[in-house]
Write a protein that holds these residues in place. Structure first.
Motif, PDB file in Angstrom:
ATOM      1  N   VAL A  34      71.941  13.382  67.520  1.00  0.00           N
ATOM      2  CA  VAL A  34      70.716  14.155  67.307  1.00  0.00           C
ATOM      3  C   VAL A  34      71.071  15.595  66.929  1.00  0.00           C
ATOM      4  O   VAL A  34      70.507  16.154  65.979  1.00  0.00           O
ATOM      5  N   LEU A  35      72.005  16.194  67.641  1.00  0.00           N
ATOM      6  CA  LEU A  35      72.400  17.567  67.348  1.00  0.00           C
ATOM      7  C   LEU A  35      72.999  17.680  65.950  1.00  0.00           C
ATOM      8  O   LEU A  35      72.661  18.603  65.194  1.00  0.00           O
ATOM      9  N   ASN A  36      73.862  16.745  65.583  1.00  0.00           N
ATOM     10  CA  ASN A  36      74.456  16.764  64.241  1.00  0.00           C
ATOM     11  C   ASN A  36      73.401  16.554  63.160  1.00  0.00           C
ATOM     12  O   ASN A  36      73.445  17.171  62.100  1.00  0.00           O
ATOM     13  N   HIS A  37      72.439  15.683  63.445  1.00  0.00           N
ATOM     14  CA  HIS A  37      71.376  15.433  62.463  1.00  0.00           C
ATOM     15  C   HIS A  37      70.472  16.661  62.326  1.00  0.00           C
ATOM     16  O   HIS A  37      69.954  16.928  61.233  1.00  0.00           O
ATOM     17  N   SER A  38      70.302  17.422  63.400  1.00  0.00           N
ATOM     18  CA  SER A  38      69.472  18.631  63.312  1.00  0.00           C
ATOM     19  C   SER A  38      70.108  19.646  62.364  1.00  0.00           C
ATOM     20  O   SER A  38      69.397  20.383  61.668  1.00  0.00           O
ATOM     21  N   ILE A  39      71.424  19.664  62.304  1.00  0.00           N
ATOM     22  CA  ILE A  39      72.115  20.539  61.350  1.00  0.00           C
ATOM     23  C   ILE A  39      71.785  20.112  59.924  1.00  0.00           C
ATOM     24  O   ILE A  39      71.503  20.949  59.059  1.00  0.00           O
ATOM     25  N   LYS A  40      71.784  18.814  59.681  1.00  0.00           N
ATOM     26  CA  LYS A  40      71.441  18.299  58.357  1.00  0.00           C
ATOM     27  C   LYS A  40      69.993  18.633  57.991  1.00  0.00           C
ATOM     28  O   LYS A  40      69.698  18.969  56.841  1.00  0.00           O
ATOM     29  N   GLY A  63      67.015   9.883  67.936  1.00  0.00           N
ATOM     30  CA  GLY A  63      66.940   9.801  69.390  1.00  0.00           C
ATOM     31  C   GLY A  63      66.576   8.408  69.857  1.00  0.00           C
ATOM     32  O   GLY A  63      65.503   7.907  69.526  1.00  0.00           O
ATOM     33  N   VAL A  64      67.449   7.766  70.596  1.00  0.00           N
ATOM     34  CA  VAL A  64      67.207   6.394  71.045  1.00  0.00           C
ATOM     35  C   VAL A  64      65.968   6.345  71.938  1.00  0.00           C
ATOM     36  O   VAL A  64      65.061   5.558  71.705  1.00  0.00           O
ATOM     37  N   SER A  65      65.912   7.177  72.949  1.00  0.00           N
ATOM     38  CA  SER A  65      64.784   7.168  73.881  1.00  0.00           C
ATOM     39  C   SER A  65      63.553   7.839  73.292  1.00  0.00           C
ATOM     40  O   SER A  65      62.434   7.361  73.470  1.00  0.00           O
ATOM     41  N   THR A  66      63.734   8.926  72.600  1.00  0.00           N
ATOM     42  CA  THR A  66      62.593   9.658  72.053  1.00  0.00           C
ATOM     43  C   THR A  66      61.928   8.900  70.916  1.00  0.00           C
ATOM     44  O   THR A  66      60.710   8.959  70.759  1.00  0.00           O
ATOM     45  N   LYS A  67      62.709   8.173  70.164  1.00  0.00           N
ATOM     46  CA  LYS A  67      62.169   7.403  69.034  1.00  0.00           C
ATOM     47  C   LYS A  67      61.071   6.456  69.514  1.00  0.00           C
ATOM     48  O   LYS A  67      60.027   6.322  68.891  1.00  0.00           O
ATOM     49  N   GLU A  68      61.316   5.818  70.653  1.00  0.00           N
ATOM     50  CA  GLU A  68      60.343   4.883  71.224  1.00  0.00           C
ATOM     51  C   GLU A  68      59.047   5.605  71.604  1.00  0.00           C
ATOM     52  O   GLU A  68      57.953   5.103  71.360  1.00  0.00           O
ATOM     53  N   ILE A  69      59.186   6.788  72.170  1.00  0.00           N
ATOM     54  CA  ILE A  69      58.000   7.566  72.550  1.00  0.00           C
ATOM     55  C   ILE A  69      57.213   7.950  71.303  1.00  0.00           C
ATOM     56  O   ILE A  69      55.990   7.799  71.254  1.00  0.00           O
ATOM     57  N   PHE A  70      57.909   8.427  70.285  1.00  0.00           N
ATOM     58  CA  PHE A  70      57.229   8.837  69.062  1.00  0.00           C
ATOM     59  C   PHE A  70      56.535   7.662  68.388  1.00  0.00           C
ATOM     60  O   PHE A  70      55.421   7.807  67.883  1.00  0.00           O
ATOM     61  N   GLU A  71      57.172   6.501  68.385  1.00  0.00           N
ATOM     62  CA  GLU A  71      56.570   5.312  67.784  1.00  0.00           C
ATOM     63  C   GLU A  71      55.302   4.914  68.523  1.00  0.00           C
ATOM     64  O   GLU A  71      54.336   4.458  67.912  1.00  0.00           O
ATOM     65  N   THR A  72      55.293   5.085  69.854  1.00  0.00           N
ATOM     66  CA  THR A  72      54.115   4.768  70.651  1.00  0.00           C
ATOM     67  C   THR A  72      52.898   5.548  70.164  1.00  0.00           C
ATOM     68  O   THR A  72      51.785   5.042  70.149  1.00  0.00           O
ATOM     69  N   PHE A  73      53.114   6.787  69.755  1.00  0.00           N
ATOM     70  CA  PHE A  73      52.021   7.643  69.309  1.00  0.00           C
ATOM     71  C   PHE A  73      51.940   7.747  67.783  1.00  0.00           C
ATOM     72  O   PHE A  73      51.288   8.636  67.251  1.00  0.00           O
ATOM     73  N   ASN A  74      52.626   6.821  67.105  1.00  0.00           N
ATOM     74  CA  ASN A  74      52.600   6.751  65.644  1.00  0.00           C
ATOM     75  C   ASN A  74      53.035   8.065  64.990  1.00  0.00           C
ATOM     76  O   ASN A  74      52.489   8.465  63.976  1.00  0.00           O
TER      77      ASN A  74
END
Length: 97
Positions: A34-40, A63-74
């Motif tokens: 996630v940190l490396n991708h934020s640089i990109k 983000g493995v865990s956050t991705k699921e949360i974001f998907e829940t709220f579309n």
């Protein structure tokens, strides 16, 4: 939404440090991604500094865990990025403040 996020966070691994300076804390491989991708993300937006929006965009995608949360709220990267473009206008992050 806050209640749902808090419920998800309860099941994530946690650490607590009782005495400052006792032991070493390491980041997970996923947090590193996630940190490396934020640089990109910052480079794509031509920003000089990493800010919360870069971390947020990276968490949506990597983000493995956050991705699921974001998907829940579309919440998708496209939707968040579109809102960020509207908020930022043509501004870039060119200072730590």
């Amino acid at each position: 939404m806050e209640k749902a996020v808090n419920q998800k966070l309860m099941f994530l691994p946690q650490i607590s440090i009782v005495f400052a300076g006792m032991g070493q804390v390491y980041i997970t491989q996923n947090l590193n991604e996630v940190l490396n991708h934020s640089i990109k993300e910052a480079k794509k937006l031509k920003d000089e500094y990493i800010s919360t929006e870069h971390l947020f965009l990276a968490a949506i995608e990597k983000g493995v865990s956050t991705k699921e949360i974001f998907e829940t709220f579309n919440l998708t990267r496209e939707k968040v990025f579109g809102a960020l473009k509207d908020i930022r206008g043509g501004m870039t992050v060119n200072s730590p403040e």
